[in-house]
Design a protein around this motif. Structure first.
Motif, PDB file in Angstrom:
ATOM      1  N   VAL A 258       0.843  -1.212   0.000  1.00  0.00           N
ATOM      2  CA  VAL A 258       0.000   0.000   0.000  1.00  0.00           C
ATOM      3  C   VAL A 258       0.869   1.250   0.000  1.00  0.00           C
ATOM      4  N   THR A 259       1.851   1.245   0.878  1.00  0.00           N
ATOM      5  CA  THR A 259       2.722   2.425   0.955  1.00  0.00           C
ATOM      6  C   THR A 259       3.494   2.622  -0.333  1.00  0.00           C
ATOM      7  N   ARG A 260       3.938   1.484  -0.897  1.00  0.00           N
ATOM      8  CA  ARG A 260       4.711   1.581  -2.134  1.00  0.00           C
ATOM      9  C   ARG A 260       3.856   2.143  -3.257  1.00  0.00           C
ATOM     10  N   ARG A 261       2.636   1.691  -3.328  1.00  0.00           N
ATOM     11  CA  ARG A 261       1.746   2.165  -4.387  1.00  0.00           C
ATOM     12  C   ARG A 261       1.457   3.642  -4.222  1.00  0.00           C
ATOM     13  N   GLU A 262       1.315   4.040  -2.970  1.00  0.00           N
ATOM     14  CA  GLU A 262       1.048   5.477  -2.717  1.00  0.00           C
ATOM     15  C   GLU A 262       2.200   6.306  -3.245  1.00  0.00           C
ATOM     16  N   THR A 263       3.405   5.915  -2.868  1.00  0.00           N
ATOM     17  CA  THR A 263       4.575   6.678  -3.327  1.00  0.00           C
ATOM     18  C   THR A 263       4.679   6.652  -4.840  1.00  0.00           C
ATOM     19  N   ASP A 264       4.379   5.498  -5.446  1.00  0.00           N
ATOM     20  CA  ASP A 264       4.414   5.372  -6.900  1.00  0.00           C
ATOM     21  C   ASP A 264       3.469   6.370  -7.546  1.00  0.00           C
ATOM     22  N   ALA A 265       2.292   6.422  -6.975  1.00  0.00           N
ATOM     23  CA  ALA A 265       1.285   7.328  -7.518  1.00  0.00           C
ATOM     24  C   ALA A 265       1.785   8.757  -7.481  1.00  0.00           C
ATOM     25  N   VAL A 266       2.391   9.093  -6.364  1.00  0.00           N
ATOM     26  CA  VAL A 266       2.905  10.452  -6.217  1.00  0.00           C
ATOM     27  C   VAL A 266       3.975  10.721  -7.265  1.00  0.00           C
ATOM     28  N   VAL A 267       4.861   9.747  -7.421  1.00  0.00           N
ATOM     29  CA  VAL A 267       5.986   9.914  -8.351  1.00  0.00           C
ATOM     30  C   VAL A 267       5.491  10.032  -9.779  1.00  0.00           C
ATOM     31  N   SER A 268       4.557   9.145 -10.114  1.00  0.00           N
ATOM     32  CA  SER A 268       4.089   9.149 -11.500  1.00  0.00           C
ATOM     33  C   SER A 268       3.328  10.428 -11.810  1.00  0.00           C
ATOM     34  N   LYS A 269       2.657  10.968 -10.807  1.00  0.00           N
ATOM     35  CA  LYS A 269       1.967  12.245 -11.022  1.00  0.00           C
ATOM     36  C   LYS A 269       2.975  13.339 -11.278  1.00  0.00           C
ATOM     37  N   SER A 270       4.063  13.283 -10.533  1.00  0.00           N
ATOM     38  CA  SER A 270       5.092  14.321 -10.668  1.00  0.00           C
ATOM     39  C   SER A 270       5.778  14.245 -12.033  1.00  0.00           C
ATOM     40  N   GLY A 271       5.974  13.029 -12.530  1.00  0.00           N
ATOM     41  CA  GLY A 271       6.555  12.851 -13.861  1.00  0.00           C
ATOM     42  C   GLY A 271       5.612  13.445 -14.894  1.00  0.00           C
ATOM     43  N   ALA A 272       6.099  14.303 -15.790  1.00  0.00           N
ATOM     44  CA  ALA A 272       5.216  15.088 -16.640  1.00  0.00           C
ATOM     45  C   ALA A 272       4.421  14.228 -17.626  1.00  0.00           C
ATOM     46  N   ASP A 273       5.072  13.532 -18.549  1.00  0.00           N
ATOM     47  CA  ASP A 273       4.338  12.780 -19.571  1.00  0.00           C
ATOM     48  C   ASP A 273       4.594  11.270 -19.478  1.00  0.00           C
ATOM     49  N   SER A 274       5.005  10.849 -18.318  1.00  0.00           N
ATOM     50  CA  SER A 274       5.260   9.412 -18.181  1.00  0.00           C
ATOM     51  C   SER A 274       3.940   8.683 -17.975  1.00  0.00           C
ATOM     52  N   ILE A 275       3.844   7.549 -18.580  1.00  0.00           N
ATOM     53  CA  ILE A 275       2.603   6.777 -18.396  1.00  0.00           C
ATOM     54  C   ILE A 275       2.668   6.015 -17.092  1.00  0.00           C
ATOM     55  N   GLU A 276       1.481   5.656 -16.642  1.00  0.00           N
ATOM     56  CA  GLU A 276       1.419   4.950 -15.368  1.00  0.00           C
ATOM     57  C   GLU A 276       1.913   3.516 -15.562  1.00  0.00           C
ATOM     58  N   VAL A 277       2.858   3.157 -14.777  1.00  0.00           N
ATOM     59  CA  VAL A 277       3.429   1.830 -14.946  1.00  0.00           C
ATOM     60  C   VAL A 277       2.617   0.831 -14.146  1.00  0.00           C
ATOM     61  N   ASP A 278       2.379  -0.254 -14.773  1.00  0.00           N
ATOM     62  CA  ASP A 278       1.607  -1.299 -14.112  1.00  0.00           C
ATOM     63  C   ASP A 278       2.324  -1.759 -12.847  1.00  0.00           C
ATOM     64  N   SER A 279       1.628  -1.614 -11.735  1.00  0.00           N
ATOM     65  CA  SER A 279       2.284  -1.936 -10.464  1.00  0.00           C
ATOM     66  C   SER A 279       2.636  -3.423 -10.405  1.00  0.00           C
ATOM     67  N   PHE A 280       1.798  -4.204 -11.046  1.00  0.00           N
ATOM     68  CA  PHE A 280       2.068  -5.633 -11.037  1.00  0.00           C
ATOM     69  C   PHE A 280       3.393  -5.943 -11.720  1.00  0.00           C
ATOM     70  N   GLU A 281       3.591  -5.226 -12.823  1.00  0.00           N
ATOM     71  CA  GLU A 281       4.818  -5.432 -13.568  1.00  0.00           C
ATOM     72  C   GLU A 281       6.027  -5.080 -12.708  1.00  0.00           C
ATOM     73  N   GLN A 282       5.845  -4.014 -11.947  1.00  0.00           N
ATOM     74  CA  GLN A 282       6.937  -3.593 -11.070  1.00  0.00           C
ATOM     75  C   GLN A 282       7.247  -4.675 -10.054  1.00  0.00           C
ATOM     76  N   GLU A 283       6.167  -5.228  -9.551  1.00  0.00           N
ATOM     77  CA  GLU A 283       6.350  -6.251  -8.541  1.00  0.00           C
ATOM     78  C   GLU A 283       7.149  -7.421  -9.107  1.00  0.00           C
ATOM     79  N   VAL A 284       6.756  -7.774 -10.320  1.00  0.00           N
ATOM     80  CA  VAL A 284       7.456  -8.857 -10.991  1.00  0.00           C
ATOM     81  C   VAL A 284       8.920  -8.507 -11.159  1.00  0.00           C
ATOM     82  N   LEU A 285       9.135  -7.251 -11.547  1.00  0.00           N
ATOM     83  CA  LEU A 285      10.510  -6.805 -11.731  1.00  0.00           C
ATOM     84  C   LEU A 285      11.295  -6.898 -10.440  1.00  0.00           C
ATOM     85  N   ASP A 286      10.624  -6.493  -9.358  1.00  0.00           N
ATOM     86  CA  ASP A 286      11.271  -6.575  -8.043  1.00  0.00           C
ATOM     87  C   ASP A 286      11.720  -7.997  -7.762  1.00  0.00           C
ATOM     88  N   GLU A 287      10.767  -8.886  -7.995  1.00  0.00           N
ATOM     89  CA  GLU A 287      11.077 -10.284  -7.730  1.00  0.00           C
ATOM     90  C   GLU A 287      12.257 -10.741  -8.554  1.00  0.00           C
TER      91      GLU A 287
END
Lengths: 411, 398
Positions: free
Chosen positions: A67-96
């Motif tokens: 939950v906390t990670r997603r919150e921060t992600d949301a904040v970051v992605s909002k701050s990024g000007a034209d970056s698309i929202e990255v699938d959180s699931f994909e990130q998780e997979v990447l983490d793994e």
């Protein structure tokens, strides 16, 4: 214990957080089941590794972390000007992936990215997670090549890779490059073909996006196939008209072998129930195909349509032949069902019967449900009465014992 | 729900029973009303030939029509009708029809001989007894195995399918005791039917031994041996010399080369039992003694004539259908009238009884009303048509 509202809210929030931290992230978000239909079968070693990782306490992230990670992600992605929202699931997979011992992944263009400093020669564990590795380029090919900050943070910088690679032997490097190229080509080709056939999981227009669409597409394909089959069947039936046996239920009659023998015996049957032909040859046996009334009607209609398109002389010839073949078949005891009126009647009758039984079955279900409900209600009432009787004050008359004080006879 | 119990051991449903063709051999037409003795005998003989899957003791009545037999054919599983008929001039025809929808093959019986007559011509006639428990084996000669014409195919198929199928693996050899021979004359196209009993005879033994062995088998009594001194007298008796040379179908091998048991062999012999029939195909019809004529030996129709006939038949069928419907409608109306009348009558009676209760009407009045209502009601089934029509007309007008 503090009285301020904020403190109280905080304490409640802590309590919730505590509960949340106990729930594993994968059950909380349940991302896996959403993409389950799209998942490939894992290899044995892969499955084993995943299973082991499940028991690793450091691996599993709790729902709270997520939950906390997603919150921060949301904040970051909002701050990024034209970056698309990255699938959180994909990130998780990447983490793994970054955590486990994956040595190679593909970047956006299908190029290989080496994570650890393993020599490429030790290629035993090269395709560590083939399913996931294969998926990557397909998923990312159409995605925006720009990588969000969050992703780039987690992913080891791609610039660092070539330096590590260059330290390996040059010959091995050449081989590796050749393999890489081939792999890239293969991956490209696969993605291209997938997109062309609108495979599930690709972003091609018309590709199924979820399970329902996938099932619908599958059904459509099956329907087309079935229709095609029916058409060819009907067409082949129509072709048989010119030959000897036509209007009865189909009879397969292979060509009779010429034989000068003129003695014929009565019908002779083999042990399997097949009758011999006039020449006493087993291959001449006739096999009766029995169709259900609806099919027979359809075949009959298609035949009729086909005959009506033929010239007049041919039509009469066919009709004449049909009469005789019908008579011969009937004399053999076959049931010739060529009366459209009767067939229609039969079909209707069957439909009615089916409907009736359906209704009866529904009724039956209803009565069963009603019976259960009534019995339950009765039981509840009995229990309540008993309870009431037990707790109500005042002595009650003892019930008469059957056979002693006398029981009322039923009339 | 518990599954219903089925008895499987003692109540075995015999499968394949329906496959056995069963038949009725019947006299029809004039032959039924005034049957000649010869035709009755022919029918009897034909039934014997078709045994055991035939109605051997069927009693036709004068009032019985083909429809009556057809009605019973379904429940009894009868698949074939053999209908003999005779005109007053003596022409006999045989119709072989498959139930319930045909086809029917009409044969003209050109000649026939009864079993009785055939037996009279034989020195050693054979009486059928146990042989009738099994169906005959059909042997057809001179019928083409290739499909030369539709008519041939149909006739072959008709004869082939009127007797039960022989299951090679199950049929016992001992059950084959009769032969039905159907021979086709290649020139005239006539069909001869013959009926034989299969008889086995011992070959290769002397007459004396044969007599003894027959006595042992219980076929005949022991010969009189009372005047003979020893067994050699019997064996060497010149009166016992083998005179039935024609019986020896098989060659007897030379003595000394084989054992005694091998030397005594059996010959298969056919003894005709009758009847004999000579048939010629007259006509083939689509249905059971009705429908389209597929073949006729003497008549031909041009396409135009056939179309005209078809049209006529269609019109006739339509008219028939219309009449049937009208009749059904009439019956329905009649029934309705009946019920409505009876209900009206009941209602009236009820009202009267109620009225009498409330008003305290006298018995006389009640009797009056009862007598009034009586002649009004008449069962329509008892009325004749004219009256009924008048009634209906009256009702319609009111």
């Amino acid at each position: 214990m503090s009285d301020s509202l904020k403190d109280r809210l905080n304490s409640h929030s802590d309590a919730f957080k505590g509960l949340l931290s106990l729930i594993p992230a994968k059950y909380y978000y349940d991302d896996e089941s959403k993409s389950q239909w799209n998942r490939k079968k894992a290899t044995k070693s892969d499955a084993h590794r995943v299973k082991q990782a499940k028991f690793d306490p450091s691996q599993g992230s709790s729902a709270l972390d997520e939950v906390t990670r997603r919150e921060t992600d949301a904040v970051v992605s909002k701050s990024g000007a034209d970056s698309i929202e990255v699938d959180s699931f994909e990130q998780e997979v990447l983490d793994e992936e970054s955590d486990s011992d994956i040595s190679v992944i593909f970047d956006d263009h299908g190029n290989e990215i080496r994570l650890s400093g393993d020599a490429p020669d030790s290629s035993d564990d090269l395709p560590v997670q083939p399913a996931k590795v294969q998926e990557k380029p397909a998923k990312k090919a159409s995605a925006n090549p720009k990588v969000t900050q969050a992703e780039s943070k987690r992913q080891p910088s791609s610039e660092a890779q070539p330096e590590k690679k260059s330290s390996a032997k040059p010959a091995a490097k050449r081989d590796a490059q050749g393999i890489e190229e081939l792999r890239k080509k293969l991956a490209d080709k696969i993605t291209e073909m997938k997109i062309r056939r609108k495979a599930p999981g690709t972003n091609a227009p018309g590709a199924p996006k979820n399970r329902e669409e996938l099932l619908a597409a599958r059904k459509q394909r099956q329907d087309i196939k079935k229709r095609k089959w029916d058409e060819t069947d009907a067409a082949s039936d129509g072709e048989n008209i010119d030959e000897n046996h036509s209007l009865a239920e189909d009879v397969d009659t292979p060509e009779r072998a010429s034989n000068e023998e003129t003695i014929i015996f009565g019908q002779i049957k083999l042990g399997d129930g097949n009758k011999l032909g006039l020449n006493l040859s087993a291959d001449e046996q006739k096999v009766l195909k029995r169709r259900n009334a609806a099919d027979q009607l359809r075949v009959l209609e298609s035949r009729k349509a086909k005959i009506s398109s033929l010239p007049e002389a041919k039509q009469t010839e066919i009709a004449n032949k049909a009469q005789w073949s019908r008579a011969i078949l009937q004399s053999e005891g076959a049931k010739v069902r060529d009366n459209e009126k009767l067939l229609k009647k039969t079909v209707k009758q069957q439909q009615r019967r089916k409907l009736k039984s359906e209704l009866q079955w529904k009724d039956r279900l209803d009565t069963v449900a009603k019976g259960i409900a009534s019995r339950e209600a009765k039981r509840n009432a009995n229990l309540a009465a008993r309870k009431e009787a037990k707790f109500s004050k005042g002595k009650k008359k003892k019930p008469k014992r059957a056979g002693f004080e006398g029981k009322k006879r039923r009339k | 729900m518990a599954k219903r119990r089925h008895k499987r051991r003692t109540h075995v449903v015999e499968t394949g029973v329906e496959d056995v063709p069963k038949s009725m051999v019947v006299k029809m037409g004039d032959a039924k009303r005034h049957p000649t003795k010869a035709l009755s005998a022919l029918v009897r003989d034909f039934r014997a030939m078709m045994q055991p899957h035939t109605a051997a003791r069927l009693k036709e009545r004068k009032a019985n029509r083909l429809k009556d037999f057809l009605v019973m054919a379904g429940p009894l599983g009868v698949s074939h009708f053999f209908l003999f008929s005779q005109t007053h001039t003596g022409n006999t025809t045989l119709r072989i029809a498959r139930t319930p929808r045909g086809p029917t093959v009409y044969f003209k019986v050109k000649q026939y001989s009864l079993a009785r007559d055939i037996q009279k011509t034989q020195t050693h006639p054979h009486a059928l007894t146990r042989e009738l428990q099994n169906p005959p084996v059909l042997v057809m000669n001179n019928f083409s195995t290739e499909k030369t014409s539709d008519l041939d195919a149909l006739i072959t198929s008709t004869f082939q399918n009127m007797l039960p199928t022989i299951d090679i693996q199950k049929t016992k050899l001992s059950s084959i005791q009769r032969v039905m021979l159907v021979n086709r004359d290649a020139e005239t196209g006539d069909i001869d039917i013959r009926h034989y009993a299969l008889v086995t005879r011992t070959v290769g033994a002397s007459r004396a031994i044969k007599k003894l062995s027959a006595a042992k088998m219980g076929h005949r009594d022991l010969p009189d041996l009372s005047r003979l001194g020893e067994a050699a007298d019997y064996m060497m008796d010149p009166g016992q010399s083998d005179s039935e040379g024609e019986d020896e179908v098989l060659d007897t091998p030379a003595a000394g080369t084989v054992t005694e048991q091998q030397r005594i062999r059996k010959a298969v012999k056919l003894v005709e039992v009758g009847p004999r029939l000579r048939l010629s195909v007259l006509k083939v019809e689509d249905g059971l003694c009705q429908g389209k004529t597929l073949f006729h030996a003497h008549e031909t129709r041009t396409a135009k004539q056939a179309a005209k006939l078809e049209d006529k038949h269609r019109q006739r069928d339509a008219l028939r259908e219309q009449r049937r419907k009208q009749q059904e409608e009439n019956v329905r109306k009649k029934r309705e009238a009946q019920t409505s009348r009876s209900q009206r009558g009941k209602l009236k009676a009820k009202m009267q009884t109620e009225g009498s209760d409330s008003e305290g009407a006298s018995d006389e009045e009640m009797a009056d009303s009862a007598s009034d209502s009586e002649p009004e009601y008449q069962d329509p089934s008892e009325m004749n048509d004219y009256e009924l029509e008048a009634e209906l007309a009256a009702e319609e007008s009111s």
